[in-house]
Design an enzyme around this catalytic site. Structure first.
Site, PDB file in Angstrom:
ATOM      1  N   GLY A 164       0.498  -1.203   0.134  1.00 46.62           N
ATOM      2  CA  GLY A 164      -0.232   0.141  -0.379  1.00 46.62           C
ATOM      3  C   GLY A 164       0.702   1.276   0.039  1.00 46.62           C
ATOM      4  N   ARG A 165       0.295   1.854   0.482  1.00 45.59           N
ATOM      5  CA  ARG A 165       1.010   3.431   0.220  1.00 45.59           C
ATOM      6  C   ARG A 165       2.503   3.899   1.526  1.00 45.59           C
ATOM      7  NH1 ARG A 165      -4.889   4.459   0.791  1.00 45.59           N
ATOM      8  NH2 ARG A 165      -5.496   6.170  -0.097  1.00 45.59           N
ATOM      9  N   THR A 245       5.976  -1.430  11.126  1.00 42.12           N
ATOM     10  CA  THR A 245       5.121   0.079  11.757  1.00 42.12           C
ATOM     11  C   THR A 245       3.531  -0.312  11.358  1.00 42.12           C
ATOM     12  OG1 THR A 245       5.851   0.272   9.639  1.00 42.12           O
ATOM     13  CG2 THR A 245       7.081   0.543  11.036  1.00 42.12           C
ATOM     14  N   SER A 246       3.341  -1.922  11.233  1.00 43.57           N
ATOM     15  CA  SER A 246       1.740  -1.924  10.914  1.00 43.57           C
ATOM     16  C   SER A 246       0.777  -1.838  12.386  1.00 43.57           C
ATOM     17  CB  SER A 246       1.029  -2.640   9.726  1.00 43.57           C
ATOM     18  OG  SER A 246       2.132  -4.168  10.743  1.00 43.57           O
ATOM     19  N   ARG A 247       0.776  -3.083  12.724  1.00 50.58           N
ATOM     20  CA  ARG A 247      -0.142  -3.119  13.869  1.00 50.58           C
ATOM     21  C   ARG A 247       0.592  -4.413  14.566  1.00 50.58           C
ATOM     22  NH1 ARG A 247      -1.775   1.003  13.534  1.00 50.58           N
ATOM     23  NH2 ARG A 247      -4.061   1.512  13.898  1.00 50.58           N
ATOM     24  N   GLU A 276       0.026  -2.219  24.005  1.00 49.17           N
ATOM     25  CA  GLU A 276       1.645  -0.796  24.005  1.00 49.17           C
ATOM     26  C   GLU A 276       0.216  -0.167  25.332  1.00 49.17           C
ATOM     27  OE1 GLU A 276       0.507   0.510  20.299  1.00 49.17           O
ATOM     28  OE2 GLU A 276       1.698  -1.160  18.978  1.00 49.17           O
ATOM     29  N   HIS A 295       4.889   3.689  18.886  1.00 56.05           N
ATOM     30  CA  HIS A 295       3.810   3.516  17.691  1.00 56.05           C
ATOM     31  C   HIS A 295       4.030   5.024  17.794  1.00 56.05           C
ATOM     32  CE1 HIS A 295      -0.131   2.055  17.001  1.00 56.05           C
ATOM     33  NE2 HIS A 295       0.282   2.917  15.849  1.00 56.05           N
ATOM     34  N   ALA A 297       5.215   6.430  14.213  1.00 54.55           N
ATOM     35  CA  ALA A 297       5.681   6.181  13.010  1.00 54.55           C
ATOM     36  C   ALA A 297       5.018   7.046  12.383  1.00 54.55           C
ATOM     37  CB  ALA A 297       6.028   4.508  12.936  1.00 54.55           C
TER      38      ALA A 297
END
Length: 355
Positions: A164-165, A245-247, A276, A295, A297
């Site tokens: 994705g982006r 850096t997603s979940r 978290e 968290h 990013a």
């Protein structure tokens, strides 16, 4: 108020709840919604019960970490749209919202550049042993051999899980360092890979086996929870690195720690964890080959400003009679209203799309 909304019919007013957010001000959101006759109810720091009571009669809910599950959505009497501050929608029950005729939308493009920067920073910090060297020097040890074995980035392959982006932003940065980039994403067409100069792998296992470093860019939905587990980690090359850096839930954290503890992998760079903040006894906290950030990013002055503008515009668009640009259940709500097309929308809309 944006020009594209000015000519649309005004909403009949109502309350818009902001719950579970930590912005210092809501003036941006007010600039979009007060001209429509709406009143923002500020529940940014309220207890869940208090926020939920406010949501009951609200025409819209804007949330960061306030959970909108099926039970809560069932109490919403007037809600037309739930908008997430951010890209991830794992806290919103999309099927329940669709069944209730509520649009669900988010902000998938507000921080792609920041995510690209941060993922690349974690790749560099891990592969160049920046944190390890810093710790050693502060402890009185000056020895470059502590960083070995170390590879030239231009001799390495980076594998992107999801395209994705944000993943594409990482690809641009990694290519700038001379890295070969491959990616796996079954929902992105071949033209997007070709345009980015990125090779496509047919299976996730193929990517994991080919990469010297892996960066994860998929949302957390049912089909991606623990997508990277013990079996997948075992496929990584000796000395390979993994960045997320997603979940946090996309990687099985226990399995990752067990693999790092063997010393086989080069290390990990994690901006997200399954819990978290982490518990004080979280094993990764004492792992010298894990680089951790809180968290963050997504974070920059520019991304936060864009985020609030995106959310304000999306909610105003729906309350003005339109459809959300970034809606993930527009087809289900727009074609027949409540109950139409709800099943499986979370995975269909979000699986692999990343941010």
């Amino acid at each position: 108020m944006p020009e594209d909304l000015a000519s649309e019919p005004a909403a009949a007013g109502g309350t818009v709840v902001v719950a579970g957010a930590s912005f210092p001000s809501l003036e941006v959101e007010r600039s979009f919604l007060e001209p429509l006759g709406c009143t923002i109810v500020d529940k940014r720091f309220a207890a869940d019960d208090e926020a939920l009571e406010a949501c009951r009669t609200a025409v819209a809910v804007m949330t960061d970490y306030f959970v909108c599950d099926a039970a809560r959505i069932g109490t919403f009497e007037r809600c037309k749209v739930i908008c997430q501050y951010g890209a991830g929608l794992n806290q919103v029950d999309i099927a329940a919202a669709t069944a209730a005729g509520i649009y669900v939308t988010h902000t998938p493009d507000y921080c792609s550049e920041e995510l690209g920067d941060h993922a690349m920073a974690l790749i560099l910090a891990s592969m160049r042993r920046i944190v390890r060297f810093d710790r050693n020097i502060r402890a009185g040890r000056w020895d470059y051999n502590d960083g070995m074995p170390m590879r030239r980035l231009a001799a390495c392959t980076l594998g992107l899980v999801g395209f994705g982006r944000a993943a594409r932003a990482v690809a641009v940065r990694a290519q700038g360092f001379g890295m070969t980039v491959v990616a796996h994403d079954p929902l992105v067409d071949d033209a997007a890979f070709a345009a980015a100069g990125v090779a496509r792998t047919g299976e996730l296992a193929e990517l994991l086996a080919a990469a010297d470093a892996v960066s994860v860019h998929v949302p957390l939905v049912q089909s991606t929870r623990h997508l990277i587990g013990a079996e997948q980690l075992a496929l990584l090359r000796d000395g390979a690195f993994i960045v997320n850096t997603s979940r946090g839930g996309v990687i099985d954290q226990r399995a990752l720690h067990a693999e790092l503890a063997t010393g086989r992998l080069g290390g990990a760079g994690l901006d997200v964890l399954e819990q978290e903040p982490p518990a004080p006894d979280e094993p990764l906290l004492s792992c010298t080959d894990a680089v951790l950030t809180p968290h963050t990013a997504f974070l920059s002055l520019e991304s936060l400003a864009l985020l609030q503008n995106r959310v304000g515009a999306e909610v105003a668009r729906v309350l003005s009679g339109g459809e959300p640009i970034y809606g993930v259940n527009v087809e289900g709500v727009g074609n027949g209203g409540p109950g139409n097309g709800a099943a499986g929308l979370g995975d269909v809309a979000l699986f692999w799309r990343g941010t």
